[in-house]
Design a protein around this motif. Structure first.
Motif, PDB file in Angstrom:
ATOM      1  N   ASP A   1      47.739  -9.456 143.053  1.00 26.44           N
ATOM      2  CA  ASP A   1      47.442  -8.102 142.589  1.00 26.44           C
ATOM      3  C   ASP A   1      46.082  -7.617 143.073  1.00 26.44           C
ATOM      4  O   ASP A   1      45.665  -6.511 142.752  1.00 26.44           O
ATOM      5  CB  ASP A   1      47.587  -7.951 141.057  1.00 26.44           C
ATOM      6  CG  ASP A   1      46.706  -8.883 140.268  1.00 26.44           C
ATOM      7  OD1 ASP A   1      45.875  -9.595 140.876  1.00 26.44           O
ATOM      8  OD2 ASP A   1      46.855  -8.916 139.029  1.00 26.44           O
TER       9      ASP A   1
ATOM     10  N   ARG B   1      44.196 -16.426 128.773  1.00 25.64           N
ATOM     11  CA  ARG B   1      43.976 -17.243 129.962  1.00 25.64           C
ATOM     12  C   ARG B   1      43.084 -18.431 129.631  1.00 25.64           C
ATOM     13  O   ARG B   1      42.029 -18.260 129.039  1.00 25.64           O
ATOM     14  CB  ARG B   1      43.273 -16.392 131.009  1.00 25.64           C
ATOM     15  CG  ARG B   1      43.845 -16.650 132.381  1.00 25.64           C
ATOM     16  CD  ARG B   1      43.193 -15.764 133.362  1.00 25.64           C
ATOM     17  NE  ARG B   1      44.070 -14.677 133.733  1.00 25.64           N
ATOM     18  CZ  ARG B   1      43.842 -13.898 134.773  1.00 25.64           C
ATOM     19  NH1 ARG B   1      42.774 -14.100 135.509  1.00 25.64           N
ATOM     20  NH2 ARG B   1      44.665 -12.929 135.066  1.00 25.64           N
TER      21      ARG B   1
ATOM     22  N   THR C   1      40.739  -9.761 129.121  1.00 25.55           N
ATOM     23  CA  THR C   1      40.828  -8.751 130.195  1.00 25.55           C
ATOM     24  C   THR C   1      42.254  -8.648 130.737  1.00 25.55           C
ATOM     25  O   THR C   1      42.740  -7.571 131.029  1.00 25.55           O
ATOM     26  CB  THR C   1      39.900  -9.144 131.375  1.00 25.55           C
ATOM     27  OG1 THR C   1      38.620  -9.464 130.874  1.00 25.55           O
ATOM     28  CG2 THR C   1      39.793  -8.038 132.385  1.00 25.55           C
ATOM     29  N   ALA C   2      42.888  -9.810 130.900  1.00 21.26           N
ATOM     30  CA  ALA C   2      44.234  -9.808 131.490  1.00 21.26           C
ATOM     31  C   ALA C   2      45.129 -10.749 130.693  1.00 21.26           C
ATOM     32  O   ALA C   2      45.741 -11.665 131.230  1.00 21.26           O
ATOM     33  CB  ALA C   2      44.144 -10.220 132.947  1.00 21.26           C
TER      34      ALA C   2
ATOM     35  N   SER D   1      32.859 -12.641 130.723  1.00 24.24           N
ATOM     36  CA  SER D   1      34.148 -12.590 131.407  1.00 24.24           C
ATOM     37  C   SER D   1      35.259 -12.551 130.365  1.00 24.24           C
ATOM     38  O   SER D   1      35.145 -13.144 129.300  1.00 24.24           O
ATOM     39  CB  SER D   1      34.311 -13.829 132.288  1.00 24.24           C
ATOM     40  OG  SER D   1      35.673 -13.996 132.624  1.00 24.24           O
ATOM     41  N   GLY D   2      36.344 -11.869 130.706  1.00 22.84           N
ATOM     42  CA  GLY D   2      37.517 -11.880 129.837  1.00 22.84           C
ATOM     43  C   GLY D   2      38.580 -12.834 130.349  1.00 22.84           C
ATOM     44  O   GLY D   2      39.659 -12.922 129.773  1.00 22.84           O
TER      45      GLY D   2
ATOM     46  N   HIS E   1      41.171  -5.025 143.043  1.00 23.61           N
ATOM     47  CA  HIS E   1      42.282  -4.812 142.117  1.00 23.61           C
ATOM     48  C   HIS E   1      42.398  -3.309 141.869  1.00 23.61           C
ATOM     49  O   HIS E   1      41.544  -2.728 141.221  1.00 23.61           O
ATOM     50  CB  HIS E   1      41.954  -5.531 140.804  1.00 23.61           C
ATOM     51  CG  HIS E   1      43.155  -5.860 139.995  1.00 23.61           C
ATOM     52  ND1 HIS E   1      43.104  -6.678 138.905  1.00 23.61           N
ATOM     53  CD2 HIS E   1      44.425  -5.490 140.104  1.00 23.61           C
ATOM     54  CE1 HIS E   1      44.300  -6.804 138.382  1.00 23.61           C
ATOM     55  NE2 HIS E   1      45.122  -6.086 139.108  1.00 23.61           N
TER      56      HIS E   1
ATOM     57  N   ARG F   1      27.722  -9.341 131.680  1.00 21.28           N
ATOM     58  CA  ARG F   1      28.865  -9.105 130.771  1.00 21.28           C
ATOM     59  C   ARG F   1      29.673 -10.397 130.616  1.00 21.28           C
ATOM     60  O   ARG F   1      29.725 -11.226 131.544  1.00 21.28           O
ATOM     61  CB  ARG F   1      29.767  -7.973 131.278  1.00 21.28           C
ATOM     62  CG  ARG F   1      30.326  -8.194 132.655  1.00 21.28           C
ATOM     63  CD  ARG F   1      31.360  -7.133 133.031  1.00 21.28           C
ATOM     64  NE  ARG F   1      32.638  -7.372 132.387  1.00 21.28           N
ATOM     65  CZ  ARG F   1      33.560  -8.229 132.839  1.00 21.28           C
ATOM     66  NH1 ARG F   1      33.360  -8.956 133.934  1.00 21.28           N
ATOM     67  NH2 ARG F   1      34.690  -8.388 132.198  1.00 21.28           N
TER      68      ARG F   1
ATOM     69  N   GLY G   1      38.713  -4.398 133.948  1.00 15.63           N
ATOM     70  CA  GLY G   1      40.089  -4.574 133.462  1.00 15.63           C
ATOM     71  C   GLY G   1      40.906  -3.363 133.865  1.00 15.63           C
ATOM     72  O   GLY G   1      40.552  -2.240 133.495  1.00 15.63           O
ATOM     73  N   VAL G   2      41.983  -3.621 134.605  1.00 15.49           N
ATOM     74  CA  VAL G   2      42.718  -2.483 135.147  1.00 15.49           C
ATOM     75  C   VAL G   2      43.277  -1.572 134.071  1.00 15.49           C
ATOM     76  O   VAL G   2      43.474  -0.388 134.316  1.00 15.49           O
ATOM     77  CB  VAL G   2      43.843  -2.914 136.116  1.00 15.49           C
ATOM     78  CG1 VAL G   2      43.292  -3.227 137.466  1.00 15.49           C
ATOM     79  CG2 VAL G   2      44.631  -4.050 135.586  1.00 15.49           C
TER      80      VAL G   2
HETATM   81  C1  G16 Z   1      41.569 -10.006 136.076  1.00 15.85           C
HETATM   82  C2  G16 Z   1      41.662  -8.569 135.686  1.00 15.85           C
HETATM   83  C3  G16 Z   1      40.713  -7.751 136.512  1.00 15.85           C
HETATM   84  C4  G16 Z   1      39.304  -8.296 136.366  1.00 15.85           C
HETATM   85  C5  G16 Z   1      39.273  -9.803 136.660  1.00 15.85           C
HETATM   86  C6  G16 Z   1      37.960 -10.432 136.281  1.00 15.85           C
HETATM   87  O1  G16 Z   1      41.916 -10.136 137.413  1.00 15.85           O
HETATM   88  O2  G16 Z   1      42.996  -8.129 135.876  1.00 15.85           O
HETATM   89  O3  G16 Z   1      40.783  -6.426 136.077  1.00 15.85           O
HETATM   90  O4  G16 Z   1      38.427  -7.666 137.216  1.00 15.85           O
HETATM   91  O5  G16 Z   1      40.267 -10.471 135.905  1.00 15.85           O
HETATM   92  O6  G16 Z   1      37.761 -10.177 134.920  1.00 15.85           O
HETATM   93  P1  G16 Z   1      36.604 -10.852 134.091  1.00 15.85           P
HETATM   94  O7  G16 Z   1      35.341 -10.535 134.844  1.00 15.85           O
HETATM   95  O8  G16 Z   1      36.665 -10.213 132.748  1.00 15.85           O
HETATM   96  O9  G16 Z   1      36.846 -12.330 134.089  1.00 15.85           O
HETATM   97  P2  G16 Z   1      42.972 -11.196 137.879  1.00 15.85           P
HETATM   98  O10 G16 Z   1      43.158 -10.903 139.320  1.00 15.85           O
HETATM   99  O11 G16 Z   1      42.375 -12.541 137.603  1.00 15.85           O
HETATM  100  O12 G16 Z   1      44.172 -10.896 137.020  1.00 15.85           O
END
Ligand code: G16
Length: 528
Positions: free
Chosen positions: A281, A28, A24-25, A498-499, A375, A496, A353-354
């Protein structure tokens, strides 16, 4: 650069027995797994810059809302947007190359694939958040950039949106769409100049900002001297020296997920509070009412506030045929979507995901995009900006509205969601509307909702469709979720992967809190 130099430099960062994925970002995970990934992301950034004819690419080392032992890395494209999706797969492949030779081979394959010219000098800038692991990862990045002859510059500890801002400034300087001065001072000046003008002859009491003990704390303190005295900002949870405190019992993710105050905040009735996340952010607001009941003003509430305020300014300026749309994700509260549609504005739902939201927001003259977790930002298309800045007002009232609108376009960080810029935006709007947080909150009432995390054997076994609102895999699971949802009033639930964390997320909303909680638990139980 020579084959030997790249292979030797890569040798200092051996790949652990692990499969990596640009999520997603970005990448990580636990920081100790990341050195090889960051090194290889450095190579990818060099290629990306060469592919873009030497434009500056950004690399941000952060794990944002994740706990202190984690870290991450993501790339920023020339206009300050997230890395183009099609390149994520190259990052994933490079990160998973099994040997230093394979890294070199894939690197040269990409050079050939994109017909990369040897004489282009790549440029990369980088920054990091305040994690203990960040300096070592920055070193891995620098080693990669040096190995392939990149002209690079480090900005130290910065917020993610500050780095996005600087990337865009560097790539637009000297053009007629220059974005600003490519320094932190330039960033503070740009935001504060617009804010101070919008707040001329206005004041708005005070706001307390919980900075999640992340980089947002020191950066908010740096911004403060540039602001006029129209609001008093109290900075809390800004200890970046004690690494273990990052995002712990504080921050936007804590407040949004737990729907409660950070334990360190003792709230006064109807006073304004906001929480940032670890790389600033994201932002959410909240308050307690006269009965000490907690109320969350999340990304959905910020989106509706911004869209209606901008819509009013456009109208009052005399600008016509101007499209405003609101982009949300499946996490958007059903009440927020209904409220926006009642205002006559279109809504779009994209995957989390932005990068997805940002892309969808580009379809409008003004695209307001926010994830419920806080976000988000507002985008004005180039033609919309051109119309705003060349519009001739026909009355003093139109002139005033137009001046405000121009300042709003400068106040907003249009590269990416930015908690500091969004904080100032919300403060301006509340001051203009003379709204206390309860008046803002009264626009619509959130449906009670619950967000849960479930640890599963393999989150990649969960595949979604329809902007993540439905599961296609594991087979049959969606039918079971639908059957549960059917038993509750005004209910909705989705699952869903998580990314950014090794979990699957479960969201449920329903007519009452008891129902939303129960539905979330029952759906979560299906995942066992
Ligand atoms: C990141 C993404 C966001 C997303 C969040 C949670 O946020 O930039 O768009 O909403 O992760 O994502 P997921 O549910 O896929 O884990 P951040 O603030 O951690 O960079």
């Amino acid at each position: 650069m020579s084959q030997e130099a790249i292979i030797a430099a890569s040798g200092a960062y051996p790949k652990p027995a692990q499969t990596f994925q640009y999520g997603t970002a970005g990448f990580r995970m636990k920081a100790e797994l990341l050195p090889s990934v960051v090194f290889r992301v450095g190579l990818l950034a060099a290629l990306r810059s060469k592919f873009k004819n030497g434009q500056v690419i950004g690399v941000m080392i952060t794990a944002s809302h994740n706990p202190p032992p984690d870290n991450g890395v993501k790339l920023i494209d020339p206009m300050g947007e997230m890395l183009e999706s099609s390149w994520e797969a190259y990052g994933t492949a490079l990160a998973n190359a099994e040997s230093d030779e394979a890294v070199y081979e894939y690197y040269t394959q990409l050079e050939q694939k994109f017909n990369i010219k040897k004489d282009v000098v790549p440029q990369v800038i980088y920054g990091s958040d305040t994690r203990e692991s960040s300096p070592a990862l920055v070193q891995a990045l620098k080693d990669a950039l040096d190995a392939v002859g990149v002209k690079s510059q480090g900005f130290g500890a910065v917020t993610t949106p500050q780095l996005h801002y600087i990337v865009r400034c560097l790539n637009t300087q000297g053009t007629d769409h220059a974005y600003g001065e490519p320094t932190l001072e330039g960033y503070y000046k740009k935001l504060s100049t617009a804010f101070n003008q919008l707040m001329t002859n206005r004041s708005n009491g005070s706001v307390t900002v919980d900075c999640a003990n992340g980089v947002g704390g020191p950066k908010l303190r740096e911004l403060q001297p540039y602001l006029n005295n129209s609001i008093e900002i109290t900075v809390t949870n800004d200890d970046t020296e004690t690494f273990s405190k990052l995002n712990s019992q504080s921050g936007a993710d804590y407040v949004k997920t737990n729907q409660r105050l950070p334990p360190s905040v003792s709230a006064q009735p109807l006073a304004r509070y906001a929480s940032l996340d670890g790389d600033a952010d994201r932002i959410v607001y909240y308050y307690v009412d006269k009965n000490s009941i907690f109320h969350l003003l999340d990304g959905d509430k910020i989106a509706t506030l911004a869209a209606s305020f901008i819509g009013d300014l456009v109208h009052s300026s005399g600008i016509t045929d101007f499209s405003i749309g609101v982009v949300q994700t499946a996490y958007a509260n059903g009440s927020s979507t209904a409220y926006i549609e009642k205002q006559g504005l279109p809504t779009v739902c994209t995957p989390t995901g932005v990068k997805h939201l940002h892309h969808a927001a580009l379809a409008y003259d003004c695209g307001v995009y926010f994830e419920a977790n806080g976000h988000g930002t507002v985008l004005f298309s180039p033609s919309a900006l051109q119309r705003i800045f060349s519009h001739a007002p026909e009355s003093p009232a139109q002139d005033t509205a137009l001046t405000h609108l121009k300042n709003i376009t400068e106040l907003i960080n249009q590269t990416v969601g930015d908690a500091l810029s969004d904080l100032l935006l919300v403060e301006v709007i509340l001051a203009h509307k003379r709204w206390t947080p309860d008046l803002w909150d009264a626009c619509y009432t959130d449906l009670p909702n619950r967000l849960e995390k479930a640890e599963v054997e393999d989150r990649n076994a969960y595949k979604t469709t329809d902007a993540e609102r439905k599961l296609t895999h594991p087979a049959g699971l969606q039918d079971k979720i639908d059957a549960l949802v059917g038993k509750y009033d005004q209910a909705r639930s989705f699952v869903r992967p998580s990314g950014t964390e090794n979990v699957v997320r479960v969201y449920a909303e329903a007519a009452t809190k008891v129902q939303a909680d129960e539905l979330a638990q029952k759906v979560k139980a299906l995942l066992k």
